[in-house]
Design a protein around this motif. Structure first.
Motif, short mmCIF file in Angstrom:
data_model
loop_
_atom_site.label_atom_id
_atom_site.label_comp_id
_atom_site.label_asym_id
_atom_site.label_seq_id
_atom_site.Cartn_x
_atom_site.Cartn_y
_atom_site.Cartn_z
N ILE A 1 0.86 -1.18 0.00
CA ILE A 1 0.00 0.00 0.00
C ILE A 1 0.89 1.23 0.00
N VAL B 1 0.98 5.22 0.73
CA VAL B 1 0.26 6.28 1.42
C VAL B 1 0.88 7.61 1.04
N PHE C 1 3.91 0.46 2.58
CA PHE C 1 3.69 -0.59 3.57
C PHE C 1 3.48 -1.93 2.85
N PRO D 1 -0.24 -3.70 8.03
CA PRO D 1 0.76 -2.90 7.30
C PRO D 1 2.12 -2.94 7.98
N GLU E 1 0.44 8.19 8.73
CA GLU E 1 0.54 7.32 7.57
C GLU E 1 0.18 5.88 7.93
N ALA F 1 -2.86 3.61 6.39
CA ALA F 1 -2.68 2.26 5.84
C ALA F 1 -3.68 1.29 6.45
N ARG F 2 -3.91 1.40 7.76
CA ARG F 2 -4.89 0.52 8.41
C ARG F 2 -6.29 0.76 7.85
#
Length: 419
Positions: free
Chosen positions: A5, A7, A20, A27, A384, A388-389
């Protein structure tokens, strides 16, 4: 090839980024950095999770003048480091979600239109957040993007903490106190819940102090009130923003001194706060090193206003169990932290000077109940990581699944939620 991912946190002249890896649906930081000086003297710096420099490059002059080109250069610069990763989603920090966008959403045309309509409420941030989304769309066509809002964490405030003393129709039209820095506060709430659930369940004031500064009252990990309001101008003074100001001052400037709305906006957003008061800088380090009395006065005013808001937010919760300092100033400005806490002994706050100087995770003094009973913490924030979560949850991502996989019902629902 592992799934990852990206961010992005796009500002007026910079793009912060972090990559991530997806590991068992969680992540894991792989690399991070930023391109700063967009439109002036661009500088790309990226490091891996062990702080090893992966890219450090400068460009002469303003050749990199837009976010689309900046993102292309970022991806070229870190290309070798991400060659073995498949970017399956992109998350964005977006400052303002307005009254309707109260949780992360997949970006589509309808969402983008809503966000553009909110640009006037966050002129220093929203247009650049949107520029980051546009740049990512061009660079990664077809990759789903998720917008995560700084206002979302505050959308469950009680009405009395949300409203202004105006006729009700103004509240219905969206003129209300939104609060900001929500991703930072949400991360602190998440971190406290993991490391000290009893404390997280209590009454906590978090002071996010940086170039943009605000404070949040949290009980049970939920926001109850915040110092920022309709826009990110309200509350405590900031690097270049004024913080709370009598609205009569603005009427006077426009009606009696002939200032235009644009001139007042430029004053309040760009030439007030620490920079405006000191005439020196918005940087606390520069002000602390300066021998000009205006610099010392600006810091004294900043500490006073933050101290005042800590007391107000404690009153809103009926007491205080912990005070948490975070963000650039909160995590590093030792002297300023000490000055902020001086005089708050009546709340049970007392700082241990040695711990404060050492930037220890807990800087409060030991004491018996009723004496230094409020824990004072210094915690790094991670906006960040929080984004991601949210991306993982919104798209239903797993390490072995892409967001477009058949059966990914959560992703399909999120993609059409505002269509």
């Amino acid at each position: 090839m592992s799934k990852a991912i990206l961010v992005l946190n796009a500002g007026s002249s910079s793009i912060k980024f972090e990559l991530f890896r997806l590991v068992h649906g969680e992540p894991e930081p792989e690399l991070s950095g930023q391109m700063e000086g967009i439109g002036a003297a661009p500088h790309l710096l990226a490091r891996d999770s062990h702080r090893k420099v992966l890219a450090d490059r400068r460009w002469p002059g303003p050749d990199v003048s837009e976010h689309v080109k900046a993102l292309a250069l970022i991806m070229d610069g870190i290309g070798p480091a991400i060659a073995e990763h498949e970017i399956v989603a992109i998350g964005h920090r977006v400052v303002h979600g307005g009254p309707d966008l109260a949780e992360p959403v997949v970006v589509d045309a309808a969402v983008t239109e809503k966000l553009r309509a909110l640009a006037a409420l966050a002129p220093l941030h929203q247009p650049h957040n949107l520029a980051g989304i546009d740049a990512a769309t061009r660079r990664f066509p077809g990759v789903p993007q998720v917008a995560c809002f700084d206002t979302a964490f505050h959308r469950h405030h009680p009405w009395e903490a949300d409203t202004f003393a105006l006729p009700p129709e103004f509240y219905a039209r969206g003129i209300r106190r939104y609060g900001f820095h929500g991703l930072s506060y949400e991360y602190i709430a998440h971190s406290l819940a993991e490391t000290d659930p009893d404390l997280a369940a209590g009454r906590v004031v978090v002071a996010h102090l940086g170039n943009g500064s605000s404070l949040c009252a949290m009980r049970g990990g939920r926001s109850l009130d915040s110092t920022m309001g309709f826009t990110a101008l309200d509350g405590v003074p900031m690097g270049t923003r004024c913080g709370q100001i009598d609205p009569g001052v603005l009427l006077h400037l426009m009606q009696e001194e002939g200032m235009s709305a644009g001139a007042v906006s430029a004053l309040l957003y760009g030439n007030s706060g620490l920079r405006g008061m000191s005439g020196v800088s918005q940087d606390v380090r520069a002000l602390s090193a300066s021998d000009r009395p205006e610099a010392a006065a600006a810091l004294r005013y900043y500490a006073y206003r933050v101290r005042r808001e800590i007391g107000a937010l404690a009153a809103a919760m009926g007491g205080l169990d912990a005070l948490v300092f975070t963000a650039g100033i909160g995590e590093n400005a030792r002297d300023l932290r000490g000055e902020i806490c001086a005089g708050l002994e009546f709340l049970g706050i007392r700082i241990d000077a040695a711990r404060n100087e050492a930037n220890a995770p807990v800087i409060s003094a030991d004491g018996t109940p009723g004496d230094a009973s409020v824990r004072v913490l210094v915690r790094p924030t991670d906006e960040e990581g929080m984004i991601a979560r949210h991306v993982i949850a919104t798209l239903g991502l797993q390490a072995d699944a892409s967001p477009g996989d058949p059966g990914n019902a959560k992703s399909q629902k999120a993609g059409t939620a505002l269509g």
